[in-house]
Design an enzyme around this catalytic site. Structure first.
Site, PDB file in Angstrom:
ATOM      1  N   ASN A  10       0.858  -1.337  -0.011  1.00  0.00           N
ATOM      2  CA  ASN A  10       0.049   0.125   0.100  1.00  0.00           C
ATOM      3  C   ASN A  10       0.722   1.196  -0.010  1.00  0.00           C
ATOM      4  O   ASN A  10       1.578   1.397   0.919  1.00  0.00           O
ATOM      5  CB  ASN A  10      -1.048  -0.204   1.275  1.00  0.00           C
ATOM      6  CG  ASN A  10      -1.943   1.137   1.368  1.00  0.00           C
ATOM      7  OD1 ASN A  10      -1.430   2.151   1.026  1.00  0.00           O
ATOM      8  ND2 ASN A  10      -2.910   0.839   1.727  1.00  0.00           N
ATOM      9  N   HIS A  13       0.894   6.208   2.141  1.00  0.00           N
ATOM     10  CA  HIS A  13       1.708   7.162   2.746  1.00  0.00           C
ATOM     11  C   HIS A  13       2.905   7.695   1.994  1.00  0.00           C
ATOM     12  O   HIS A  13       3.480   8.620   2.656  1.00  0.00           O
ATOM     13  CB  HIS A  13       2.102   6.257   4.164  1.00  0.00           C
ATOM     14  CG  HIS A  13       0.611   6.087   4.795  1.00  0.00           C
ATOM     15  ND1 HIS A  13      -0.243   7.139   5.273  1.00  0.00           N
ATOM     16  CD2 HIS A  13       0.261   5.043   5.258  1.00  0.00           C
ATOM     17  CE1 HIS A  13      -1.161   6.556   5.764  1.00  0.00           C
ATOM     18  NE2 HIS A  13      -1.067   5.371   5.871  1.00  0.00           N
ATOM     19  N   HIS A  46      -5.795   3.746  -1.809  1.00  0.00           N
ATOM     20  CA  HIS A  46      -7.016   3.982  -1.150  1.00  0.00           C
ATOM     21  C   HIS A  46      -7.480   5.402  -1.524  1.00  0.00           C
ATOM     22  O   HIS A  46      -6.638   6.312  -0.899  1.00  0.00           O
ATOM     23  CB  HIS A  46      -6.948   4.041   0.330  1.00  0.00           C
ATOM     24  CG  HIS A  46      -8.277   4.104   1.028  1.00  0.00           C
ATOM     25  ND1 HIS A  46      -8.513   4.102   2.535  1.00  0.00           N
ATOM     26  CD2 HIS A  46      -9.360   4.623   0.438  1.00  0.00           C
ATOM     27  CE1 HIS A  46      -9.938   4.450   2.713  1.00  0.00           C
ATOM     28  NE2 HIS A  46     -10.337   4.725   1.702  1.00  0.00           N
ATOM     29  N   ARG A  48      -9.357   8.278  -0.821  1.00  0.00           N
ATOM     30  CA  ARG A  48     -10.312   8.859   0.143  1.00  0.00           C
ATOM     31  C   ARG A  48     -11.009  10.004  -0.346  1.00  0.00           C
ATOM     32  O   ARG A  48     -10.752  10.701  -1.095  1.00  0.00           O
ATOM     33  CB  ARG A  48      -9.494   9.016   1.585  1.00  0.00           C
ATOM     34  CG  ARG A  48      -8.872   7.900   2.361  1.00  0.00           C
ATOM     35  CD  ARG A  48      -8.369   8.294   3.680  1.00  0.00           C
ATOM     36  NE  ARG A  48      -9.411   8.689   4.383  1.00  0.00           N
ATOM     37  CZ  ARG A  48     -10.026   7.722   5.574  1.00  0.00           C
ATOM     38  NH1 ARG A  48      -9.084   6.594   5.525  1.00  0.00           N
ATOM     39  NH2 ARG A  48     -10.715   8.095   6.274  1.00  0.00           N
ATOM     40  N   ARG A  52      -6.631  12.900   0.951  1.00  0.00           N
ATOM     41  CA  ARG A  52      -5.820  13.167   1.986  1.00  0.00           C
ATOM     42  C   ARG A  52      -4.403  12.617   1.632  1.00  0.00           C
ATOM     43  O   ARG A  52      -3.510  13.252   2.073  1.00  0.00           O
ATOM     44  CB  ARG A  52      -6.054  12.945   3.434  1.00  0.00           C
ATOM     45  CG  ARG A  52      -6.090  11.404   3.791  1.00  0.00           C
ATOM     46  CD  ARG A  52      -6.269  11.138   5.127  1.00  0.00           C
ATOM     47  NE  ARG A  52      -7.517  11.316   5.481  1.00  0.00           N
ATOM     48  CZ  ARG A  52      -8.167  10.727   6.817  1.00  0.00           C
ATOM     49  NH1 ARG A  52      -7.577  10.096   7.457  1.00  0.00           N
ATOM     50  NH2 ARG A  52      -9.262  11.142   6.944  1.00  0.00           N
ATOM     51  N   GLU A  73      -8.736   0.367  -2.923  1.00  0.00           N
ATOM     52  CA  GLU A  73      -9.473   0.643  -1.904  1.00  0.00           C
ATOM     53  C   GLU A  73     -10.395   1.653  -1.787  1.00  0.00           C
ATOM     54  O   GLU A  73     -10.185   2.829  -2.269  1.00  0.00           O
ATOM     55  CB  GLU A  73      -8.753   0.754  -0.552  1.00  0.00           C
ATOM     56  CG  GLU A  73      -7.828  -0.553  -0.070  1.00  0.00           C
ATOM     57  CD  GLU A  73      -7.271  -0.193   1.155  1.00  0.00           C
ATOM     58  OE1 GLU A  73      -7.443   0.852   1.723  1.00  0.00           O
ATOM     59  OE2 GLU A  73      -6.408  -0.922   1.444  1.00  0.00           O
ATOM     60  N   THR A 104      -8.068   3.480   8.495  1.00  0.00           N
ATOM     61  CA  THR A 104      -9.589   2.757   8.611  1.00  0.00           C
ATOM     62  C   THR A 104      -9.475   2.058   9.937  1.00  0.00           C
ATOM     63  O   THR A 104      -8.825   1.158  10.127  1.00  0.00           O
ATOM     64  CB  THR A 104      -9.452   1.849   7.548  1.00  0.00           C
ATOM     65  OG1 THR A 104      -9.166   2.577   6.206  1.00  0.00           O
ATOM     66  CG2 THR A 104     -10.854   1.391   7.106  1.00  0.00           C
ATOM     67  N   GLU A 154     -10.993  -9.264   3.324  1.00  0.00           N
ATOM     68  CA  GLU A 154      -9.734  -8.882   3.915  1.00  0.00           C
ATOM     69  C   GLU A 154     -10.243  -8.705   5.342  1.00  0.00           C
ATOM     70  O   GLU A 154     -10.788  -7.878   5.890  1.00  0.00           O
ATOM     71  CB  GLU A 154      -9.345  -7.808   3.331  1.00  0.00           C
ATOM     72  CG  GLU A 154      -7.954  -7.435   3.890  1.00  0.00           C
ATOM     73  CD  GLU A 154      -7.229  -6.200   3.162  1.00  0.00           C
ATOM     74  OE1 GLU A 154      -7.171  -6.498   1.965  1.00  0.00           O
ATOM     75  OE2 GLU A 154      -6.502  -5.454   3.901  1.00  0.00           O
ATOM     76  N   HIS A 197      -3.861  -4.476   7.815  1.00  0.00           N
ATOM     77  CA  HIS A 197      -3.887  -3.299   8.649  1.00  0.00           C
ATOM     78  C   HIS A 197      -2.961  -3.417   9.939  1.00  0.00           C
ATOM     79  O   HIS A 197      -3.102  -4.338  10.718  1.00  0.00           O
ATOM     80  CB  HIS A 197      -5.242  -3.175   9.384  1.00  0.00           C
ATOM     81  CG  HIS A 197      -5.340  -1.478   9.704  1.00  0.00           C
ATOM     82  ND1 HIS A 197      -4.863  -1.041  10.376  1.00  0.00           N
ATOM     83  CD2 HIS A 197      -6.097  -0.474   8.826  1.00  0.00           C
ATOM     84  CE1 HIS A 197      -5.187   0.453  10.508  1.00  0.00           C
ATOM     85  NE2 HIS A 197      -5.846   0.661   9.272  1.00  0.00           N
TER      86      HIS A 197
HETATM   87  N1  PXP Z   1      -5.877  -2.975   3.858  1.00  0.00           N
HETATM   88  C1  PXP Z   1      -6.696  -2.239   4.197  1.00  0.00           C
HETATM   89  C2  PXP Z   1      -8.243  -2.571   3.690  1.00  0.00           C
HETATM   90  C3  PXP Z   1      -6.655  -0.768   4.658  1.00  0.00           C
HETATM   91  O1  PXP Z   1      -7.500   0.089   4.802  1.00  0.00           O
HETATM   92  C4  PXP Z   1      -5.425  -0.469   4.887  1.00  0.00           C
HETATM   93  C5  PXP Z   1      -4.832   0.832   5.515  1.00  0.00           C
HETATM   94  O2  PXP Z   1      -4.801   1.811   4.523  1.00  0.00           O
HETATM   95  C6  PXP Z   1      -4.356  -1.437   4.869  1.00  0.00           C
HETATM   96  C7  PXP Z   1      -4.550  -2.814   4.464  1.00  0.00           C
HETATM   97  C8  PXP Z   1      -2.888  -1.212   5.240  1.00  0.00           C
HETATM   98  O3  PXP Z   1      -2.662  -1.003   6.418  1.00  0.00           O
HETATM   99  P1  PXP Z   1      -1.220  -0.499   6.953  1.00  0.00           P
HETATM  100  O4  PXP Z   1      -0.961   0.942   6.322  1.00  0.00           O
HETATM  101  O5  PXP Z   1      -1.387  -0.142   8.625  1.00  0.00           O
HETATM  102  O6  PXP Z   1      -0.269  -1.500   6.683  1.00  0.00           O
END
Ligand code: PXP
Length: 249
Positions: A10, A13, A46, A48, A52, A73, A104, A154, A197
Site C-alpha cells: 500500500n 503514505h 485508497h 479517500r 488526504r 480501496e 480505517t 480482507e 492493517h
Molecule cells: N488493508 C486495508 C483495507 C486498509 O484500509 C489499510 C490501510 O489503508 C491497509 C490494508 C494497510 O494498513 P497499514 O497501512 O496499516 O499497513
C-alpha cells in the site's frame, strides 16, 4: 501444504508525505513501480473522499501503468463506484470511511449494510473487478460476505497488531485466534481470505503461519521503514518474514 503468500504494498503514505508539502514529490506511482521491482505482488491504494493522500491522478496512472494487479480501496459511494467502473482495477476492496478517522478504524458493517452493499458488489463485478470486503474477523460479517457473493474478504488485523505491539499478551492471543478462526471459516465458505492493517515484520511472520491467508496488504510500516533502509530492502525483508512464517506453517 499452504501456498505462497502474496504481498500487496500500500503506497498511500508516500502520498501523505508528498501532500505535506504540496507539489509532486515523493511520487507514489514511482514507489509503486519500485515496490513491484522489489517483489511486491500487487499495489494497493485508497482514494479517500477527502483526498488526504492518494489523488485522482495517482489512481489513473496506477490503473494504466502497473505491471502487477492494482487493489483499489474505496468507500461504497457513487463517486468511487463510477471511477472503478471507468478504470477497472484488478480488485476493488470496499472499506468503511469516516472523514474524522486517521486511518480505517474498523471493518465494514456488512451485516448492517447488506441491502446497500449488494448492488455495489454487483456493479463492481460487472466492471470486472474482483471484489473484496474489508471486515472484522467475526462469523457474522464473514458469513454475510459469502452470502453477498463477494469472492474475497480482507480481515482487519489492526486490533491484533496493536495488542501485540503493546505487549498485551492475552488480548493479542485472543485476537490472533479470532483471525485464524475467521480465516478458516472464510475458506470453508469458499472465500479467498486476505489480511491487512498495522502489520510489521513480526506480526506478518506470525500471521503467515495461518495457512488460509493468501494475501497481506501492508503500507504504513513499509513506507516508514523505507526511510531508514530503502523501499527495496524493506520489501525484501518483509517477503522473507512472510516466507519464514509460511514455511513454519
Ligand atoms: N488493508 C486495508 C483495507 C486498509 O484500509 C489499510 C490501510 O489503508 C491497509 C490494508 C494497510 O494498513 P497499514 O497501512 O496499516 O499497513
Amino acid at each position: 501444504m499452504a501456498g505462497r503468500l502474496r504481498l500487496g504494498v500500500n503506497i498511500d503514505h508516500v502520498a501523505t508525505v508528498r501532500n505535506a508539502r504540496g507539489g509532486s514529490l515523493p511520487c507514489p506511482v514511482r514507489a509503486a513501480h519500485l515496490a513491484i521491482a522489489a517483489g511486491a505482488d500487487g499495489i494497493t491504494a485508497h482514494l479517500r473522499e477527502d483526498r488526504r493522500h492518494i489523488r485522482d491522478g495517482d489512481v489513473e496512472r496506477l490503473a494504466t501503468e502497473l505491471t502487477k494487479p492494482l487493489n483499489f480501496e474505496m468507500a461504497s459511494t457513487e463517486e468511487m463506484l463510477m471511477l472503478a467502473e471507468r478504470l477497472k482495477p484488478h480488485a476493488a476492496c470496499l472499506v468503511p470511511e469516516k472523514r474524522e478517522e486517521r486511518t480505517t478504524e474498523g471493518g465494514l458493517d456488512v451485516v448492517g449494510q447488506e441491502a446497500a452493499l449488494a448492488p455495489v458488489i454487483a456493479r463492481l463485478a460487472t466492471a470486472g473487478c474482483r471484489v473484496s470486503l474489508f471486515i472484522e474477523a467475526d462469523a457474522a460479517p464473514i458469513r454475510m460476505a459469502a452470502k453477498l457473493g463477494a469472492p474475497v474478504v480482507e480481515l482487519h488485523t489492526g486490533t491484533w497488531c496493536e495488542a501485540f505491539l503493546a505487549g498485551e499478551h492475552d488480548k493479542a492471543q485472543a485476537e490472533f485466534r479470532r483471525l485464524a478462526e475467521g480465516a478458516a471459516l472464510g475458506v470453508s465458505l469458499g472465500l479467498e481470505v486476505h489480511a491487512g492493517h498495522g502489520l510489521d515484520y513480526d506480526t506478518a511472520r506470525l500471521l503467515a503461519a495461518v495457512p488460509e491467508f493468501v494475501e497481506f496488504n501492508i503500507g504504513h510500516f513499509l513506507v516508514g521503514e523505507a526511510i531508514f533502509i530503502g523501499l527495496d530492502a524493506t520489501i525484501a525483508r518483509m517477503r522473507q518474514a512472510m516466507d519464514e512464517g509460511r514455511a513454519g506453517a
